[in-house]
Design a protein around this motif. Structure first.
Motif, PDB file in Angstrom:
ATOM      1  N   GLY A 265       0.810  -1.234   0.000  1.00 25.89           N
ATOM      2  CA  GLY A 265       0.000   0.000   0.000  1.00 25.89           C
ATOM      3  C   GLY A 265       0.833   1.270   0.000  1.00 25.89           C
ATOM      4  N   LYS A 266       2.135   1.146   0.326  1.00 24.24           N
ATOM      5  CA  LYS A 266       3.020   2.325   0.308  1.00 24.24           C
ATOM      6  C   LYS A 266       3.597   2.493  -1.093  1.00 24.24           C
ATOM      7  N   ASN A 267       4.117   3.714  -1.379  1.00 20.50           N
ATOM      8  CA  ASN A 267       4.658   4.011  -2.700  1.00 20.50           C
ATOM      9  C   ASN A 267       6.127   3.623  -2.768  1.00 20.50           C
ATOM     10  N   VAL A 268       6.556   3.189  -3.974  1.00 16.19           N
ATOM     11  CA  VAL A 268       7.944   2.754  -4.148  1.00 16.19           C
ATOM     12  C   VAL A 268       8.921   3.918  -4.000  1.00 16.19           C
ATOM     13  N   ARG A 269       8.436   5.164  -3.941  1.00 14.52           N
ATOM     14  CA  ARG A 269       9.319   6.322  -3.789  1.00 14.52           C
ATOM     15  C   ARG A 269      10.125   6.240  -2.509  1.00 14.52           C
ATOM     16  N   GLN A 270       9.592   5.482  -1.495  1.00 16.91           N
ATOM     17  CA  GLN A 270      10.323   5.411  -0.230  1.00 16.91           C
ATOM     18  C   GLN A 270      11.644   4.657  -0.372  1.00 16.91           C
ATOM     19  N   PHE A 271      11.813   3.891  -1.493  1.00 15.96           N
ATOM     20  CA  PHE A 271      13.086   3.210  -1.744  1.00 15.96           C
ATOM     21  C   PHE A 271      14.095   4.135  -2.439  1.00 15.96           C
ATOM     22  N   VAL A 272      13.590   5.305  -2.943  1.00 21.68           N
ATOM     23  CA  VAL A 272      14.435   6.225  -3.724  1.00 21.68           C
ATOM     24  C   VAL A 272      14.982   7.309  -2.775  1.00 21.68           C
ATOM     25  N   PRO A 273      16.272   7.609  -2.850  1.00 21.04           N
ATOM     26  CA  PRO A 273      16.816   8.700  -2.025  1.00 21.04           C
ATOM     27  C   PRO A 273      16.055   9.999  -2.275  1.00 21.04           C
ATOM     28  N   PRO A 274      15.877  10.875  -1.257  1.00 27.77           N
ATOM     29  CA  PRO A 274      15.029  12.077  -1.377  1.00 27.77           C
ATOM     30  C   PRO A 274      15.386  12.966  -2.554  1.00 27.77           C
ATOM     31  N   GLU A 275      16.692  13.173  -2.804  1.00 32.54           N
ATOM     32  CA  GLU A 275      17.071  14.093  -3.868  1.00 32.54           C
ATOM     33  C   GLU A 275      16.809  13.517  -5.256  1.00 32.54           C
ATOM     34  N   LEU A 276      16.583  12.202  -5.340  1.00 33.49           N
ATOM     35  CA  LEU A 276      16.343  11.574  -6.644  1.00 33.49           C
ATOM     36  C   LEU A 276      14.857  11.355  -6.917  1.00 33.49           C
ATOM     37  N   ARG A 277      13.990  11.592  -5.931  1.00 33.17           N
ATOM     38  CA  ARG A 277      12.584  11.294  -6.100  1.00 33.17           C
ATOM     39  C   ARG A 277      11.904  12.119  -7.207  1.00 33.17           C
ATOM     40  N   PRO A 278      12.187  13.451  -7.333  1.00 31.49           N
ATOM     41  CA  PRO A 278      11.578  14.189  -8.455  1.00 31.49           C
ATOM     42  C   PRO A 278      11.963  13.623  -9.801  1.00 31.49           C
ATOM     43  N   HIS A 279      13.231  13.237  -9.936  1.00 32.45           N
ATOM     44  CA  HIS A 279      13.692  12.625 -11.177  1.00 32.45           C
ATOM     45  C   HIS A 279      12.933  11.318 -11.450  1.00 32.45           C
ATOM     46  N   HIS A 280      12.731  10.534 -10.376  1.00 30.44           N
ATOM     47  CA  HIS A 280      12.000   9.257 -10.477  1.00 30.44           C
ATOM     48  C   HIS A 280      10.546   9.493 -10.924  1.00 30.44           C
ATOM     49  N   ASP A 281       9.897  10.523 -10.330  1.00 31.56           N
ATOM     50  CA  ASP A 281       8.506  10.819 -10.676  1.00 31.56           C
ATOM     51  C   ASP A 281       8.376  11.236 -12.135  1.00 31.56           C
ATOM     52  N   SER A 282       9.340  12.008 -12.631  1.00 31.40           N
ATOM     53  CA  SER A 282       9.275  12.473 -14.028  1.00 31.40           C
ATOM     54  C   SER A 282       9.430  11.315 -15.000  1.00 31.40           C
ATOM     55  N   PHE A 283      10.272  10.349 -14.646  1.00 30.55           N
ATOM     56  CA  PHE A 283      10.444   9.159 -15.498  1.00 30.55           C
ATOM     57  C   PHE A 283       9.121   8.399 -15.621  1.00 30.55           C
ATOM     58  N   ILE A 284       8.463   8.147 -14.474  1.00 33.35           N
ATOM     59  CA  ILE A 284       7.215   7.376 -14.469  1.00 33.35           C
ATOM     60  C   ILE A 284       6.135   8.124 -15.243  1.00 33.35           C
TER      61      ILE A 284
END
Length: 816
Positions: free
Chosen positions: A305-324
């Motif tokens: 139920g949690k988002n996979v963003r919690q596995f991504v380091p904080p500074e990389l999360r915006p980059h991760h969101d843009s990819f998805i």
């Protein structure tokens, strides 16, 4: 006479008018005899079946007027005419006739005439225009054409109708099952309680739905889903049951295949060392495997139920969101389907390198992603170390070469150790199988769930007379059904109860084998099994019987010895006293002779007349001459009796003191005399004993054991004679003879008793076999005799016998 003729004419005229009226009506009318044959019919009936009346007379109705019920042709015994004649009662109902299934209302009136002859009147009315019958036919056709099997049962469960789908499903034709019950489909997979619960439900008026495992006519097992609906009559009572059956065999097989595949995928999902994470299009986690929990440091409930963003380091999360977001918009892959090394973050905030591969799963109503994550921290660490090592390679080349050589040697040693371990495992496996085949114990392995035999050894094959290839995979209860009440010994149903116990099994040719059974629970291929080990303890039981008999004989011997010792002393007193009396009386007789001479001289001289007369009176009163004549004879008889008692006592002492346990020189003739004396009370009332001692040498043998053989066989001979001559007043005869035959001493013991049949003669040396009544024999005597002669003395024992003629035992004992 004229009046009688007038009456007959009037009667014929009336019958003619009646026949004309009956022939003019539309309803078909038929008159039959007690056997269902046509005696008369009207024109409507002839038109109905398309034949002339003359050709119908005398024919059996069920042959040319078959009826159908709900689209199925009725068997002859179910025809309403057959039912009316059988039950002696009228019948009526709706039926159809002919290839077009024309509906008719059939009424059969049962008649019992004054002359006692049975007959019926059949009335058939075409009801094709009646709406109710039309609806009934439509419904019957629908039922007959239904894809599901449909069966109509009466309230006792007997089949009254079944559609074609039932025939296709089960292989049974309607005329094969009419009047039968659905028991013909039983496969044995369901318990009595299962059927009892089903009947309780439908008899209470409730619908029953369930799955069943049944058997087709060919014996093939199939799965079906069955619904049974009770049908009530106008009075609200249950009159019939309708069973609807759906073949779900393919569904069950497919379901099992799916379950097996899911089990394999689950094992793979939970067993891999890489983390597997499944998320929806928003990145919310749906499932994770245990490796993911271990790698990221979370528990399962913290991830789902949690988002996979919690596995991504904080500074990389915006980059991760843009990819998805870009992928969901353009479907241009950046990471999807491509392995990539990135950095991830654990629950405790620590970062570590991972190798990430993401795959897309598109369903009809959703898009999901499955990520495979491999922790490459160790690999990165090794790569870093390798980089550092490369920088110092020039300086450390010699050291590294030595280290490489050492590692190579260690690897070679490790490979050798692994090969040795594998060799030892193979040896252990071979040793275990050799032990199972080598120890004299039957070994079986039974699958607890299916009750099938999965393994057995050669001893089990020999004990039960089966070949391994013949019974592996078969039901244990079926294979060992011949064990009867001993089947639980071979085929236990659980580990509960007595894992170790003594029992009996039935071996080859029906012999009883005493065994010690051990049951061990084991798991093979993730399934519970039972290992059954059966030790043959026949030899031990035989030794126990021998020991018990020896102890019994030892006790009897001690008792006999004590009695003989106690009797011997007073018998010696009596014997010595009798001898003294006889010798003293002989001396007194000498004095008496001189006294007689003196008395004769005194009589001649007429001296001492008064004293002589007094003496003669006393002599006559005491019967002196009788005493002088009889006392010596009485002493001789008493002495002979004492001698016989002494012989018996001596025989008891000899029999109860057989000597040493080692073989010793023995006089067999003397042993025979002693034994027959000891057991004289067994034979003296029923038989004459004749001893024929031959000129034989002493032989080395176990003296006590030979005495036991002679005793058992003499007593058996006496019992056989008693059985034959009891109540006749006659006596039989026992003859014991000895002789010499080359290097053997022969003992022949014969009797003219009841004898034996060939079947009994073949079994007399088997332990526990006896023809005597319960309580009179144990079946151990001749088994012990055979063991003593054959096993202990390397001799032989043969028997010749026939019913009511007698029996002769021939014993051969070697001189050496």
């Amino acid at each position: 006479m004229e009046k009688k003729t007038e009456i007959i004419n009037e009667l014929r005229s009336s019958i003619g008018r009646l026949e004309a009226v009956l022939s003019s009506i539309d309803e078909a009318i038929l008159w039959t005899d007690s056997e269902g044959k046509v005696k008369w019919c009207n024109d409507s009936f002839a038109r109905l079946i398309g034949q002339k009346r003359i050709f119908i007379m005398g024919k059996t109705v069920t042959d040319f007027f078959p009826l159908n019920k709900r689209g199925q042709k009725l068997p002859a015994e179910a025809h309403p005419l057959s039912v009316a004649l059988r039950l002696e009662t009228s019948q009526q109902g709706d039926y159809t006739f002919g290839p077009d299934n024309i509906p008719f209302f059939i009424k059969i009136q049962y008649l019992n005439t004054l002359d006692g002859n049975q007959s019926t009147v059949i009335t058939a009315r075409d009801s094709s225009k009646e709406k109710e019958l039309a609806d009934y036919r439509i419904q019957g056709s629908a039922l007959a054409a239904a894809a599901d099997a449909i069966v109509i049962l009466d309230k006792r469960g007997k089949i009254h109708w079944a559609n074609k789908a039932f025939t296709s499903m089960t292989g049974y034709e309607f005329d094969e099952i009419y009047g039968d019950t659905l028991k013909i489909l039983k496969s044995g997979h369901h318990s009595k309680e299962f059927y009892a619960e089903m009947w309780d439900t439908i008899l209470s008026g409730s619908l029953w739905i369930g799955e069943m495992v049944n058997k087709r006519k060919t014996g093939e097992i199939y799965y079906e889903e069955q619904k049974i609906t009770p049908v009530r009559d106008s009075d609200g009572k249950i009159s019939n049951f309708i069973a609807i059956k759906t073949d779900i065999t393919e569904k069950r097989l497919a379901q099992k295949s799916l379950e097996d595949r899911e089990a394999k995928l689950s094992a793979l999902f939970n067993g891999v060392i890489d983390a597997i994470v499944t998320a929806d299009s928003k990145g919310d986690i749906i499932t994770v495997n245990p490796a993911a929990e271990k790698i990221f440091g979370y528990e399962h409930k913290e991830l789902v139920g949690k988002n996979v963003r919690q596995f991504v380091p904080p500074e990389l999360r915006p980059h991760h969101d843009s990819f998805i977001k870009r992928y969901l918009t353009t479907r241009i892959p950046k990471i999807i389907g491509i392995g990539r090394e990135i950095e991830a973050m654990r629950k405790d905030g620590t970062r570590f390198p991972i190798e990430l591969s993401i795959n897309e799963i598109i369903t009809a109503d959703a898009t999901m992603f499955t990520a495979i994550v491999r922790d490459i921290s160790e690999r990165k660490r090794q790569e870093h170390e390798l980089h550092e090592l490369n920088e110092h390679l020039e300086q450390l080349v010699d050291t590294r070469t030595k280290d490489l050589t050492q590692k190579t040697e260690e690897l070679i040693r490790e490979i050798a150790e692994r090969k040795e371990a594998e060799r030892l495992i193979r040896q252990s496996s071979e040793l275990l199988r050799s032990l199972l085949d080598g120890i004299y114990a039957a070994f079986l392995i039974i699958d607890l769930e299916n009750r099938t035999i999965t393994e057995l050894n050669e001893v089990a094959e020999s004990m039960f007379g089966f070949k391994k290839s013949e019974i592996i995979g078969y039901n244990c209860d079926d294979v060992f059904a011949s064990q009867g009440k001993y089947i639980d010994t071979v085929c236990p149903r659980s580990y509960e109860g007595e894992p170790t116990k003594e029992s009996v099994v039935i071996g080859t040719e029906g012999t009883l084998i005493p065994v010690t059974r051990h049951v061990l629970p084991i798991t093979l291929k993730y399934r519970p099994h039972l290992a059954v080990i059966l030790f043959d303890i026949a030899e031990r039981k035989n030794l126990e019987r021998k020991l018990a008999m020896a102890q019994k004989l030892e006790s009897i011997g001690r008792l006999a010895s004590g009695v003989a010792h106690e009797i011997n002393t007073p018998i010696q007193y009596v014997g010595d006293s009798l001898l003294f009396i006889k010798e003293a009386f002989d001396d007194l007789l000498k004095v008496h002779e001189i006294d007689e001479k003196i008395l004769q001289a005194c009589r001649k001289l007429n001296e001492f007349e008064k004293m002589m007369n007094s003496r003669d009176e006393v002599a006559e009163e005491q019967d002196l001459e009788f005493l002088i004549k009889e006392i010596p004879g009485a002493c001789n008889v008493a002495s002979e009796g004492v001698t016989k008692v002494a012989d018996i006592v001596r025989a008891m002492k000899n029999f109860s003191h057989p000597g040493h346990e080692d073989k010793q020189l023995t006089d067999l003739n003397k042993s025979i005399t002693t034994t027959t004396t000891v057991c004289r009370n067994e034979w003296k009332y029923v038989a004459e004993m004749e001893l024929k001692p031959g000129d034989i040498p002493h032989i080395k043998c176990f003296h006590g054991s030979i005495n036991q053989v002679l005793l058992n066989m003499t007593v058996n001979a006496a019992h056989a004679i008693r059985k034959k001559f009891e109540g006749s007043g006659e006596k039989g005869k026992i003859t014991i003879a000895t002789s010499l035959d080359n290097n053997f001493v022969i003992i022949r013991l014969s009797d003219n008793g009841s004898g034996m049949t060939p079947e009994i003669k073949d079994k007399i040396f088997e332990p526990f076999f006896t023809t005597k009544k319960v309580g009179e024999g144990t079946g151990q005597g001749l088994a012990i005799v055979h063991d003593i002669i054959v096993s202990k003395h390397n001799g032989s024992i043969d028997v010749d016998s026939s019913p009511e003629t007698g029996t002769t035992f021939t014993i051969k004992l070697p001189l050496e």
